[in-house]
Design a protein around this motif. Structure first.
Motif, PDB file in Angstrom:
ATOM      1  N   ASP A  19       0.797  -1.214   0.000  1.00 15.62           N
ATOM      2  CA  ASP A  19       0.000   0.000   0.000  1.00 15.62           C
ATOM      3  C   ASP A  19       0.837   1.276   0.000  1.00 15.62           C
ATOM      4  O   ASP A  19       0.291   2.381  -0.114  1.00 15.62           O
ATOM      5  N   TYR A  20       2.134   1.105   0.106  1.00 14.39           N
ATOM      6  CA  TYR A  20       2.977   2.290   0.189  1.00 14.39           C
ATOM      7  C   TYR A  20       4.350   1.938  -0.344  1.00 14.39           C
ATOM      8  O   TYR A  20       4.851   0.837  -0.086  1.00 14.39           O
ATOM      9  N   LEU A  69       8.428   3.452  -1.077  1.00 19.11           N
ATOM     10  CA  LEU A  69       9.367   4.464  -0.610  1.00 19.11           C
ATOM     11  C   LEU A  69      10.716   4.290  -1.306  1.00 19.11           C
ATOM     12  O   LEU A  69      11.066   3.184  -1.758  1.00 19.11           O
ATOM     13  N   TYR A  94      14.839   5.138  -0.467  1.00 16.12           N
ATOM     14  CA  TYR A  94      15.822   5.524   0.529  1.00 16.12           C
ATOM     15  C   TYR A  94      17.162   5.702  -0.160  1.00 16.12           C
ATOM     16  O   TYR A  94      17.465   5.037  -1.154  1.00 16.12           O
ATOM     17  N   PRO A 103      20.366   4.149   5.991  1.00 16.00           N
ATOM     18  CA  PRO A 103      19.551   4.705   4.910  1.00 16.00           C
ATOM     19  C   PRO A 103      18.719   5.884   5.403  1.00 16.00           C
ATOM     20  O   PRO A 103      18.248   5.892   6.537  1.00 16.00           O
ATOM     21  N   PHE A 124      15.364   8.416   4.390  1.00 15.45           N
ATOM     22  CA  PHE A 124      14.167   8.502   3.581  1.00 15.45           C
ATOM     23  C   PHE A 124      14.290   9.616   2.551  1.00 15.45           C
ATOM     24  O   PHE A 124      14.774  10.720   2.861  1.00 15.45           O
ATOM     25  N   PHE A 184      17.753   2.561  -2.364  1.00 15.82           N
ATOM     26  CA  PHE A 184      16.940   1.389  -2.084  1.00 15.82           C
ATOM     27  C   PHE A 184      15.474   1.713  -2.318  1.00 15.82           C
ATOM     28  O   PHE A 184      14.959   2.723  -1.850  1.00 15.82           O
ATOM     29  N   ASN A 221       2.488  -2.231   7.623  1.00 17.86           N
ATOM     30  CA  ASN A 221       3.662  -1.708   8.306  1.00 17.86           C
ATOM     31  C   ASN A 221       4.867  -2.633   8.302  1.00 17.86           C
ATOM     32  O   ASN A 221       5.792  -2.464   9.098  1.00 17.86           O
ATOM     33  N   LYS A 222       4.883  -3.599   7.428  1.00 16.55           N
ATOM     34  CA  LYS A 222       6.066  -4.424   7.240  1.00 16.55           C
ATOM     35  C   LYS A 222       6.719  -3.963   5.943  1.00 16.55           C
ATOM     36  O   LYS A 222       6.059  -3.877   4.911  1.00 16.55           O
ATOM     37  N   PHE A 223       8.012  -3.656   6.007  1.00 14.80           N
ATOM     38  CA  PHE A 223       8.703  -3.045   4.885  1.00 14.80           C
ATOM     39  C   PHE A 223       9.626  -4.051   4.219  1.00 14.80           C
ATOM     40  O   PHE A 223      10.398  -4.742   4.893  1.00 14.80           O
ATOM     41  N   TYR A 224       9.566  -4.088   2.901  1.00 15.10           N
ATOM     42  CA  TYR A 224      10.415  -4.981   2.110  1.00 15.10           C
ATOM     43  C   TYR A 224      11.307  -4.122   1.225  1.00 15.10           C
ATOM     44  O   TYR A 224      10.822  -3.202   0.563  1.00 15.10           O
ATOM     45  N   PHE A 225      12.585  -4.446   1.215  1.00 15.38           N
ATOM     46  CA  PHE A 225      13.544  -3.630   0.486  1.00 15.38           C
ATOM     47  C   PHE A 225      14.126  -4.383  -0.712  1.00 15.38           C
ATOM     48  O   PHE A 225      14.303  -5.603  -0.678  1.00 15.38           O
ATOM     49  N   GLY A 226      14.451  -3.619  -1.737  1.00 14.59           N
ATOM     50  CA  GLY A 226      15.214  -4.157  -2.850  1.00 14.59           C
ATOM     51  C   GLY A 226      16.681  -4.225  -2.484  1.00 14.59           C
ATOM     52  O   GLY A 226      17.085  -3.819  -1.387  1.00 14.59           O
ATOM     53  N   TYR A 261      12.214  -1.968  14.048  1.00 18.68           N
ATOM     54  CA  TYR A 261      12.590  -3.005  13.102  1.00 18.68           C
ATOM     55  C   TYR A 261      14.097  -3.269  13.196  1.00 18.68           C
ATOM     56  O   TYR A 261      14.883  -2.350  13.414  1.00 18.68           O
ATOM     57  N   TYR A 297      17.043  -4.933  10.660  1.00 15.34           N
ATOM     58  CA  TYR A 297      17.402  -5.425   9.333  1.00 15.34           C
ATOM     59  C   TYR A 297      18.877  -5.793   9.348  1.00 15.34           C
ATOM     60  O   TYR A 297      19.655  -5.332  10.192  1.00 15.34           O
ATOM     61  N   LEU A 303      18.815  -5.005   2.054  1.00 15.13           N
ATOM     62  CA  LEU A 303      18.378  -5.046   3.448  1.00 15.13           C
ATOM     63  C   LEU A 303      17.487  -6.254   3.668  1.00 15.13           C
ATOM     64  O   LEU A 303      16.455  -6.404   3.016  1.00 15.13           O
ATOM     65  N   TYR A 346      10.260  -7.420  13.754  1.00 17.75           N
ATOM     66  CA  TYR A 346       9.466  -6.188  13.830  1.00 17.75           C
ATOM     67  C   TYR A 346       8.689  -6.185  15.138  1.00 17.75           C
ATOM     68  O   TYR A 346       7.990  -7.156  15.435  1.00 17.75           O
ATOM     69  N   TYR A 354       3.455   4.260  13.898  1.00 13.66           N
ATOM     70  CA  TYR A 354       2.612   3.222  13.290  1.00 13.66           C
ATOM     71  C   TYR A 354       1.468   3.885  12.523  1.00 13.66           C
ATOM     72  O   TYR A 354       0.461   4.280  13.090  1.00 13.66           O
ATOM     73  N   LEU A 364      10.374   4.695   7.669  1.00 12.85           N
ATOM     74  CA  LEU A 364      11.318   4.216   8.663  1.00 12.85           C
ATOM     75  C   LEU A 364      12.455   5.211   8.828  1.00 12.85           C
ATOM     76  O   LEU A 364      12.932   5.779   7.854  1.00 12.85           O
ATOM     77  N   PHE A 388      16.231   5.194  10.179  1.00 12.43           N
ATOM     78  CA  PHE A 388      17.284   4.224  10.475  1.00 12.43           C
ATOM     79  C   PHE A 388      18.377   4.812  11.359  1.00 12.43           C
ATOM     80  O   PHE A 388      18.698   5.992  11.283  1.00 12.43           O
TER      81      PHE A 388
END
Lengths: 110, 114
Positions: free
Chosen positions: A31-32, A34, A36, A44, A46, A89, A96-101, B33, B35, B43, B48, B97, B103, B105
């Motif tokens: 849903d979102y 970003l 970095y 990193p 934002f 990135f 609210n769980k973030f996945y990064f490349g 979090y 990482y 990352l 979490y 939240y 985020l 860092f």
């Protein structure tokens, strides 16, 4: 299984030209999104974000484009400056769980 | 300070030893979090915490890894019986939240296992 992918590990651009960094994702529930920026030996920071309900967000020299049908987003930097040289990135979030490349190292040549 | 603080910034340890990494989030940030970034890689999500809810531990690579957080404050990441493949920069981040929250860092803790 990587849900966010940056297929270009590096990019080199001349100062003043446009830098285009690309990112693909697989999960339509994100849903979102970003971007970095990371300098060596720093965490990193934002840069810019976009909600899944939009297709473009602009902030100064930085613009993020979202193409949901293609599950693709991109970051445009115009004009590129040597200080933009860093690792970028892409990230996507869901609940609210973030996945990064894996990142793209941008080098802007003076 | 106003930002996320991590300690130690650098840690060199021998294989088989335990290490503890600490993270002080931004005050008021309910989400925290951890990482990991191995050399030349992206990352990797580890764990979490959100408020008093049960943590999402789905990213922890093995049972040698554990993390705790007291309320909405400090978190510690513990790696037991370290292995050479644990060498990486361990990054902590915190956020408010909400759907549009980004985020923030810390600078990371660089762990080298000899």
């Amino acid at each position: 299984d990587q849900q966010v992918k940056q297929n270009s590990p590096s990019l080199s651009v001349q100062e003043g030209r446009i830098s285009i960094l690309n990112c693909d994702y697989t999960n339509s529930m994100f849903d979102y999104f970003l971007w970095y920026k990371k300098y060596p030996a720093e965490g990193p920071t934002f840069l810019i974000s976009i909600s899944s309900i939009k297709d473009k967000n602009e902030d100064g020299r930085f613009t993020v484009f979202l193409n949901k049908s293609a599950k693709h987003l991109s970051l445009h930097i115009v004009p590129s400056q040597p200080g933009d040289s860093a690792v970028y990135f892409c990230a996507a979030s869901s609940f609210n769980k973030f996945y990064f490349g894996s990142g793209t190292k941008l080098n802007v040549k003076p | 300070g106003a930002g996320v603080s991590q300690s130690p910034s650098n840690k060199v340890t021998e294989k088989g030893k335990d290490v503890e990494l600490r993270c002080d989030p931004i005050s008021g940030h309910t989400a925290l979090y951890w990482y990991r970034q191995r050399l030349g890689q992206g990352l990797e999500f580890l764990i979490y915490f959100q408020g008093n809810s049960a943590p999402d531990k789905s990213g922890l690579p093995s049972d040698r890894f554990s993390a705790e957080r007291t309320g909405e404050s400090v978190s510690t990441l513990t790696i037991q019986r370290t292995q050479q493949e644990d060498s990486a920069v361990y990054l902590c981040a915190s956020s408010i939240y909400r759907v549009s929250g980004e985020l923030f860092f810390g600078e990371g803790s660089r762990l080298t296992v000899l």
